[in-house]
Design a protein around this motif. Structure first.
Motif, PDB file in Angstrom:
ATOM      1  N   HIS A  44     -32.995  -8.075 -14.952  1.00  0.00           N
ATOM      2  CA  HIS A  44     -32.806  -6.881 -15.782  1.00  0.00           C
ATOM      3  C   HIS A  44     -31.877  -7.132 -16.973  1.00  0.00           C
ATOM      4  CE1 HIS A  44     -29.465  -7.066 -13.005  1.00  0.00           C
ATOM      5  NE2 HIS A  44     -28.817  -6.127 -13.673  1.00  0.00           N
ATOM      6  N   LYS A  45     -31.277  -8.333 -17.047  1.00  0.00           N
ATOM      7  CA  LYS A  45     -30.351  -8.642 -18.141  1.00  0.00           C
ATOM      8  C   LYS A  45     -30.954  -9.627 -19.156  1.00  0.00           C
ATOM      9  CE  LYS A  45     -26.657  -6.442 -16.472  1.00  0.00           C
ATOM     10  NZ  LYS A  45     -25.870  -5.433 -17.209  1.00  0.00           N
ATOM     11  N   LEU A  46     -32.206 -10.013 -18.974  1.00  0.00           N
ATOM     12  CA  LEU A  46     -32.787 -11.083 -19.788  1.00  0.00           C
ATOM     13  C   LEU A  46     -32.769 -10.786 -21.284  1.00  0.00           C
ATOM     14  CD1 LEU A  46     -35.813 -12.275 -17.600  1.00  0.00           C
ATOM     15  CD2 LEU A  46     -33.762 -13.577 -18.207  1.00  0.00           C
ATOM     16  N   ASP A  47     -32.875  -9.521 -21.660  1.00  0.00           N
ATOM     17  CA  ASP A  47     -32.919  -9.183 -23.094  1.00  0.00           C
ATOM     18  C   ASP A  47     -31.553  -8.805 -23.653  1.00  0.00           C
ATOM     19  OD1 ASP A  47     -35.696  -9.628 -23.293  1.00  0.00           O
ATOM     20  OD2 ASP A  47     -36.101  -7.657 -22.420  1.00  0.00           O
ATOM     21  N   ASN A  48     -30.518  -8.880 -22.819  1.00  0.00           N
ATOM     22  CA  ASN A  48     -29.156  -8.591 -23.276  1.00  0.00           C
ATOM     23  C   ASN A  48     -28.564  -9.803 -23.990  1.00  0.00           C
ATOM     24  OD1 ASN A  48     -29.694  -6.470 -21.475  1.00  0.00           O
ATOM     25  ND2 ASN A  48     -27.539  -6.210 -21.005  1.00  0.00           N
ATOM     26  N   LYS A  49     -27.726  -9.533 -24.996  1.00  0.00           N
ATOM     27  CA  LYS A  49     -26.948 -10.606 -25.601  1.00  0.00           C
ATOM     28  C   LYS A  49     -25.913 -11.105 -24.583  1.00  0.00           C
ATOM     29  CE  LYS A  49     -27.906 -11.316 -30.093  1.00  0.00           C
ATOM     30  NZ  LYS A  49     -28.990 -10.424 -30.407  1.00  0.00           N
ATOM     31  N   ALA A  50     -25.571 -12.385 -24.652  1.00  0.00           N
ATOM     32  CA  ALA A  50     -24.597 -12.964 -23.717  1.00  0.00           C
ATOM     33  C   ALA A  50     -23.256 -12.243 -23.782  1.00  0.00           C
ATOM     34  CB  ALA A  50     -24.411 -14.446 -24.017  1.00  0.00           C
ATOM     35  N   THR A  51     -22.894 -11.739 -24.962  1.00  0.00           N
ATOM     36  CA  THR A  51     -21.602 -11.066 -25.128  1.00  0.00           C
ATOM     37  C   THR A  51     -21.557  -9.704 -24.434  1.00  0.00           C
ATOM     38  OG1 THR A  51     -22.436 -10.300 -27.266  1.00  0.00           O
ATOM     39  CG2 THR A  51     -20.974 -12.213 -27.279  1.00  0.00           C
ATOM     40  N   ALA A  52     -22.715  -9.194 -24.021  1.00  0.00           N
ATOM     41  CA  ALA A  52     -22.762  -7.881 -23.367  1.00  0.00           C
ATOM     42  C   ALA A  52     -22.655  -7.991 -21.844  1.00  0.00           C
ATOM     43  CB  ALA A  52     -24.057  -7.158 -23.733  1.00  0.00           C
ATOM     44  N   LEU A  53     -22.435  -9.199 -21.335  1.00  0.00           N
ATOM     45  CA  LEU A  53     -22.398  -9.421 -19.894  1.00  0.00           C
ATOM     46  C   LEU A  53     -20.976  -9.401 -19.355  1.00  0.00           C
ATOM     47  CD1 LEU A  53     -24.897 -12.434 -19.671  1.00  0.00           C
ATOM     48  CD2 LEU A  53     -25.424 -10.001 -19.468  1.00  0.00           C
ATOM     49  N   SER A  54     -20.855  -9.132 -18.060  1.00  0.00           N
ATOM     50  CA  SER A  54     -19.565  -9.254 -17.389  1.00  0.00           C
ATOM     51  C   SER A  54     -19.289 -10.729 -17.116  1.00  0.00           C
ATOM     52  CB  SER A  54     -19.589  -8.493 -16.066  1.00  0.00           C
ATOM     53  OG  SER A  54     -20.476  -9.123 -15.149  1.00  0.00           O
ATOM     54  N   GLY A  55     -18.062 -11.034 -16.691  1.00  0.00           N
ATOM     55  CA  GLY A  55     -17.706 -12.421 -16.397  1.00  0.00           C
ATOM     56  C   GLY A  55     -18.593 -13.035 -15.331  1.00  0.00           C
ATOM     57  N   GLY A  56     -18.868 -12.271 -14.269  1.00  0.00           N
ATOM     58  CA  GLY A  56     -19.718 -12.773 -13.191  1.00  0.00           C
ATOM     59  C   GLY A  56     -21.140 -13.026 -13.654  1.00  0.00           C
ATOM     60  N   HIS A  99     -24.659 -15.614 -29.594  1.00  0.00           N
ATOM     61  CA  HIS A  99     -25.610 -14.912 -30.467  1.00  0.00           C
ATOM     62  C   HIS A  99     -27.013 -14.856 -29.866  1.00  0.00           C
ATOM     63  CE1 HIS A  99     -26.047 -19.163 -31.324  1.00  0.00           C
ATOM     64  NE2 HIS A  99     -27.215 -18.923 -31.884  1.00  0.00           N
ATOM     65  N   LEU A 100     -27.225 -15.537 -28.736  1.00  0.00           N
ATOM     66  CA  LEU A 100     -28.547 -15.548 -28.101  1.00  0.00           C
ATOM     67  C   LEU A 100     -28.594 -14.579 -26.919  1.00  0.00           C
ATOM     68  CD1 LEU A 100     -29.322 -19.388 -27.970  1.00  0.00           C
ATOM     69  CD2 LEU A 100     -29.920 -17.738 -29.758  1.00  0.00           C
ATOM     70  N   THR A 101     -29.807 -14.140 -26.575  1.00  0.00           N
ATOM     71  CA  THR A 101     -29.981 -13.305 -25.389  1.00  0.00           C
ATOM     72  C   THR A 101     -29.878 -14.179 -24.137  1.00  0.00           C
ATOM     73  OG1 THR A 101     -32.367 -13.615 -25.298  1.00  0.00           O
ATOM     74  CG2 THR A 101     -31.543 -11.778 -26.642  1.00  0.00           C
ATOM     75  N   VAL A 102     -29.841 -13.518 -22.982  1.00  0.00           N
ATOM     76  CA  VAL A 102     -29.811 -14.251 -21.721  1.00  0.00           C
ATOM     77  C   VAL A 102     -31.047 -15.134 -21.602  1.00  0.00           C
ATOM     78  CG1 VAL A 102     -29.953 -13.995 -19.202  1.00  0.00           C
ATOM     79  CG2 VAL A 102     -28.386 -12.553 -20.533  1.00  0.00           C
ATOM     80  N   ARG A 103     -32.215 -14.579 -21.936  1.00  0.00           N
ATOM     81  CA  ARG A 103     -33.457 -15.362 -21.855  1.00  0.00           C
ATOM     82  C   ARG A 103     -33.378 -16.594 -22.763  1.00  0.00           C
ATOM     83  NH1 ARG A 103     -38.531 -14.578 -20.147  1.00  0.00           N
ATOM     84  NH2 ARG A 103     -38.244 -12.336 -19.794  1.00  0.00           N
ATOM     85  N   GLU A 104     -32.892 -16.401 -23.981  1.00  0.00           N
ATOM     86  CA  GLU A 104     -32.815 -17.520 -24.929  1.00  0.00           C
ATOM     87  C   GLU A 104     -31.815 -18.581 -24.459  1.00  0.00           C
ATOM     88  OE1 GLU A 104     -33.957 -15.050 -29.015  1.00  0.00           O
ATOM     89  OE2 GLU A 104     -31.887 -15.112 -28.284  1.00  0.00           O
TER      90      GLU A 104
END
Length: 331
Positions: free
Chosen positions: A127-139, A89-94
């Motif tokens: 460039h991914k800091l504001d993305n939610k963790a669930t929006a990321l690829s496995g890598g 539920h947190l962003t990459v930055r969080e």
């Protein structure tokens, strides 16, 4: 960063001995890989150093300080697990900020921002800091998981097969990335894996474990070129070392029961005639899979070789490794 010393470290779970009398020094700034199959004691050793498991016997010191009675938080280590262990539920930055907001660390807000931005840049996820963790690829998830450890700047990084759940290309990319990060930070890393490629390409030192015992410790080149047993010889090398009867070529010393031949130590053009069973053309080199007196032998050949299945090739051993009946090295 800090030196880690294990003295006579032991741990059992009921009647199962997980780790037995391990003596090992992890030098300051080293990238040490613990290598062995499932059940060898790799993860238990890691968990004992982190404080997630308690010792049955022995002593662990980090940076010159005995830590046997300390909690994981007091030991100032950071652990990266096989699974990503992110807060979805947190962003990459969080996610990256979370360890720094611990009341133990008491990190100032401006320092938190500086460290997160720095680690994100190193891991190439700014460039991914504001993305939610669930929006990321496995890598990307695994990069964030590694980043959560890096922001801490602990004395030691402990990594438990962090790349094993990724696909082959991502594993290769992150192997290079991890080694680059370790070199640039001067970090002390203890890394657990059963993947010999990870051990050969990343480690400054390799510790080979077997049934809870440390059976050899040295540089990857030392382990590869000068193994002290058949077990250790079989841990490193791709393709695997050829294990053959000592008398197959009639050149083994007294007491030798088996010989080990690395593929590059099977000489072609003289010796005994073997049959080519399969040819693997891999671009920069070719693998020949041979058959001699009922024994399979893998060797390397020129990428433009004309061998085909059914061909005959004469082979002889060059610098074979010799082992007795118990699998111990004969020098």
């Amino acid at each position: 960063m800090a030196e880690v010393i294990l003295k006579n470290v032991s741990k059992s779970f009921g009647k199962t001995v997980a780790v037995s009398d391990i003596d090992m020094t992890i030098p300051d700034g080293a990238f040490v890989v613990l290598l062995g199959p499932t059940g060898a004691g790799k993860t238990t050793t890691l968990r004992l150093i982190s404080g997630l498991e308690t010792l049955d016997g022995g002593e662990i010191s980090i940076g010159g300080r005995v830590v046997n009675g300390e909690t994981p938080a007091q030991r100032d280590v950071a652990m990266v697990f096989q699974q990503y262990s992110l807060y979805p539920h947190l962003t990459v930055r969080e996610n990256l900020e979370f360890p720094l907001k611990s009341p133990i660390l008491k990190t100032l807000p401006e320092e938190i921002k500086r460290k997160v931005d720095e680690v994100a840049s190193v891991l190439q996820i700014t460039h991914k800091l504001d993305n939610k963790a669930t929006a990321l690829s496995g890598g990307e998830m695994q990069r964030v998981s590694i980043g959560r450890a890096l922001v801490r700047e602990p004395q030691v990084y402990l990594m438990d097969e962090p790349l094993s759940s990724l696909d082959a290309k991502l594993r290769t990319d992150l192997r290079i990335e991890l080694k680059r990060i370790q070199a640039s930070l001067g970090a002390t890393i203890l890394y657990v894996t059963h993947d010999q490629i990870e051990a050969m390409t990343m480690a400054t030192h390799v510790g080979v474990l077997n049934e809870g015992k440390l059976v050899q410790f040295g540089t990857p080149r030392e382990i590869y070129e000068n193994p002290n047993s058949l077990y250790v010889a079989s841990r490193l090398g791709q393709p695997r070392i050829n294990i053959l009867p000592a008398d197959l070529f009639g050149t083994a010393p007294k007491g030798a029961h088996r010989i080990g031949l690395r593929p590059e130590h099977v000489m072609q053009g003289e010796g005994r005639a073997a049959q080519v069973g399969r040819v693997e053309r891999l671009g920069d080199h070719t693998r020949l899979h041979l058959r001699l007196d009922g024994h399979d032998i893998t060797t390397l050949a020129d990428p433009h070789t004309g061998y085909t299945p059914g061909s005959e090739v004469k082979i002889a051993p060059h610098n074979p490794l010799c082992f007795d009946a118990a699998g111990n090295r004969i020098y």
